[in-house]
Design an enzyme around this catalytic site. Structure first.
Site, PDB file in Angstrom:
ATOM      1  N   SER A  50     150.288 -63.096 -16.746  1.00 41.76           N
ATOM      2  CA  SER A  50     150.819 -62.852 -15.424  1.00 41.76           C
ATOM      3  C   SER A  50     149.688 -61.933 -14.737  1.00 41.76           C
ATOM      4  O   SER A  50     148.977 -61.496 -15.277  1.00 41.76           O
ATOM      5  CB  SER A  50     152.074 -61.992 -15.500  1.00 41.76           C
ATOM      6  OG  SER A  50     151.767 -60.851 -15.994  1.00 41.76           O
ATOM      7  N   ASP A  82     149.286 -67.316 -14.211  1.00 41.45           N
ATOM      8  CA  ASP A  82     151.057 -67.542 -13.829  1.00 41.45           C
ATOM      9  C   ASP A  82     151.092 -67.102 -12.349  1.00 41.45           C
ATOM     10  O   ASP A  82     150.081 -66.444 -11.896  1.00 41.45           O
ATOM     11  CB  ASP A  82     151.713 -66.873 -15.028  1.00 41.45           C
ATOM     12  CG  ASP A  82     153.199 -67.493 -14.793  1.00 41.45           C
ATOM     13  OD1 ASP A  82     153.450 -68.428 -14.472  1.00 41.45           O
ATOM     14  OD2 ASP A  82     154.190 -66.840 -15.490  1.00 41.45           O
ATOM     15  N   ASP A 104     150.937 -69.331  -6.163  1.00 45.60           N
ATOM     16  CA  ASP A 104     152.315 -69.248  -5.649  1.00 45.60           C
ATOM     17  C   ASP A 104     152.476 -68.957  -4.155  1.00 45.60           C
ATOM     18  O   ASP A 104     152.385 -67.696  -3.999  1.00 45.60           O
ATOM     19  CB  ASP A 104     153.167 -68.401  -6.755  1.00 45.60           C
ATOM     20  CG  ASP A 104     154.489 -68.228  -6.335  1.00 45.60           C
ATOM     21  OD1 ASP A 104     155.144 -68.752  -5.334  1.00 45.60           O
ATOM     22  OD2 ASP A 104     155.182 -67.655  -7.124  1.00 45.60           O
ATOM     23  N   GLU A 134     153.336 -74.388  -5.889  1.00 43.58           N
ATOM     24  CA  GLU A 134     154.971 -74.151  -5.995  1.00 43.58           C
ATOM     25  C   GLU A 134     155.119 -74.429  -4.500  1.00 43.58           C
ATOM     26  O   GLU A 134     154.409 -73.649  -3.721  1.00 43.58           O
ATOM     27  CB  GLU A 134     154.932 -72.741  -6.770  1.00 43.58           C
ATOM     28  CG  GLU A 134     156.349 -72.625  -6.682  1.00 43.58           C
ATOM     29  CD  GLU A 134     156.724 -71.168  -7.561  1.00 43.58           C
ATOM     30  OE1 GLU A 134     155.801 -70.779  -8.218  1.00 43.58           O
ATOM     31  OE2 GLU A 134     157.828 -70.713  -7.242  1.00 43.58           O
ATOM     32  N   HIS A 179     163.708 -67.084 -14.020  1.00 43.92           N
ATOM     33  CA  HIS A 179     162.979 -66.335 -14.909  1.00 43.92           C
ATOM     34  C   HIS A 179     163.901 -65.154 -15.549  1.00 43.92           C
ATOM     35  O   HIS A 179     164.917 -65.012 -14.821  1.00 43.92           O
ATOM     36  CB  HIS A 179     161.783 -65.417 -13.948  1.00 43.92           C
ATOM     37  CG  HIS A 179     160.713 -66.673 -13.631  1.00 43.92           C
ATOM     38  ND1 HIS A 179     160.535 -66.659 -12.239  1.00 43.92           N
ATOM     39  CD2 HIS A 179     159.954 -67.490 -14.263  1.00 43.92           C
ATOM     40  CE1 HIS A 179     159.447 -67.387 -11.955  1.00 43.92           C
ATOM     41  NE2 HIS A 179     159.347 -68.065 -13.317  1.00 43.92           N
ATOM     42  N   ASN A 229     157.467 -73.216 -19.581  1.00 47.32           N
ATOM     43  CA  ASN A 229     156.908 -71.868 -19.512  1.00 47.32           C
ATOM     44  C   ASN A 229     157.895 -70.847 -20.208  1.00 47.32           C
ATOM     45  O   ASN A 229     159.021 -70.828 -19.947  1.00 47.32           O
ATOM     46  CB  ASN A 229     156.757 -71.170 -18.177  1.00 47.32           C
ATOM     47  CG  ASN A 229     155.815 -71.783 -17.069  1.00 47.32           C
ATOM     48  OD1 ASN A 229     154.966 -72.559 -17.840  1.00 47.32           O
ATOM     49  ND2 ASN A 229     155.816 -71.541 -15.853  1.00 47.32           N
TER      50      ASN A 229
HETATM   51  P1  13P Z   1     160.864 -66.672 -18.681  1.00 48.20           P
HETATM   52  O1  13P Z   1     160.465 -65.325 -18.373  1.00 48.20           O
HETATM   53  O2  13P Z   1     162.673 -66.907 -18.164  1.00 48.20           O
HETATM   54  O3  13P Z   1     160.846 -67.315 -19.998  1.00 48.20           O
HETATM   55  O4  13P Z   1     160.134 -67.594 -17.632  1.00 48.20           O
HETATM   56  C1  13P Z   1     158.842 -67.819 -17.780  1.00 48.20           C
HETATM   57  C2  13P Z   1     158.237 -68.307 -16.679  1.00 48.20           C
HETATM   58  O5  13P Z   1     158.659 -69.310 -16.084  1.00 48.20           O
HETATM   59  C3  13P Z   1     156.646 -68.052 -16.422  1.00 48.20           C
HETATM   60  O6  13P Z   1     156.147 -68.329 -15.178  1.00 48.20           O
END
Ligand code: 13P
Length: 284
Positions: A50, A82, A104, A134, A179, A229
């Site tokens: 991230s 990400d 994004d 996205e 998420h 993900n």
């Molecule tokens: P989670 O945190 O719900 O597992 O999702 C991860 C995600 O989509 C990262 O972009």
């Protein structure tokens, strides 16, 4: 094995209809665990990071660590940024030798998102870097990026036009996943995956992997969403491992034992996902 391009991993998985986990790492221990699970299951793997983690560790340090650790791991592995709305961080990661980025721009208007994504793709492709696009915000906040609301779903023809005009390598549609930890059972729009893939055969991305059922994963992967993900579940395992270990051994002061205990639990968790996604044994 040398690090491989994201396109190579996703194309094979898309064509053969198996899933590849994109696991968010936060440090050396989590990266080590994800790669160890991949080696243990002979699974291709996506190491995902991230923006928040990039800001703490720095793009170059992560890339160097990844190149060294993936180089010792006998499976195809690739490094992906990400959700990133920040063009500067995207440029930093491309310059540092990352393999893939998610631009994004889902908060921007359709036209502005399309124009900016085109620019990111042009830069990224000049460096052999893949781009995930996205259009509709995925529900839930991921490490400070995003919102609690799912973005408005764009009509199919406009979503397909976006994919074609931008030249992105994979696409993250809003399909009802979110998420973080689900509060109820999510209602997944499986048909949206089939409709996009039928119109344009591009690998789709499942966000919000934590808490989805095995049947949901299988169905999404079968319909054309090979990148899956997972972030929150690994954070939970990491934090719970440390908490449990320190509670059970209040007089233990060897940090390597603490890290080792967390790694062991993380490896088991990631192996579980790799088996469910069907990537086990798929390392070429
Ligand atoms: P989670 O945190 O719900 O597992 O999702 C991860 C995600 O989509 C990262 O972009």
């Amino acid at each position: 094995m040398p690090v491989v391009p994201m396109q190579q991993i996703l194309r094979d998985a898309f064509d053969k209809r198996y899933g590849v986990g994109a696991f968010n790492i936060v440090d050396w221990v989590t990266m080590d665990a994800v790669l160890a699970a991949a080696a243990g299951t002979r699974s291709p793997v996506i190491v995902q990071v991230s923006v928040k983690t990039v800001k703490v560790m720095g793009a170059k340090l992560i890339q160097v660590m990844f190149a060294e650790m993936a180089g010792r791991t006998p499976v195809p592995a690739t490094l992906h940024l990400d959700h990133c709305p920040d063009r500067q961080v995207i440029e930093d990661c491309i310059a540092a030798g990352w393999n893939s980025v998610l631009f994004d721009a889902s908060k921007l208007t359709y036209e502005e998102n399309l124009a900016q994504t085109k620019e990111v793709v042009a830069l990224a492709h000049r460096h052999g870097v893949a781009v995930e696009g996205e259009l509709e915000a995925v529900k839930g906040v991921e490490d400070g990026v995003g919102s609690e609301d799912q973005g408005a779903v764009v009509p199919l023809d406009k979503a397909v036009a976006f994919i074609r005009a931008t030249g992105i390598d994979s696409f993250a549609p809003a399909i009802g996943t979110a998420h973080g930890v689900y509060k109820g059972t999510p209602k997944i729009n499986f048909d949206r995956v089939s409709e996009i893939v039928a119109a344009e055969p591009i690998p789709l991305v499942v966000h919000g992997g934590t808490g989805l059922s095995e049947e949901t994963f299988h169905e999404l992967i079968r319909r054309g969403a090979p990148k899956v993900n997972v972030s929150t579940q690994l954070k939970i395992v990491l934090a719970d491992s440390y908490r449990t270990y320190l509670e059970e051994k209040p007089k233990e002061y060897d940090p390597l034992k603490l890290l080792g205990a967390a790694k062991k639990n993380l490896v088991a968790q990631v192996i579980y996902f790799m088996k469910v996604f069907g990537s086990e044994g798929k390392a070429a």
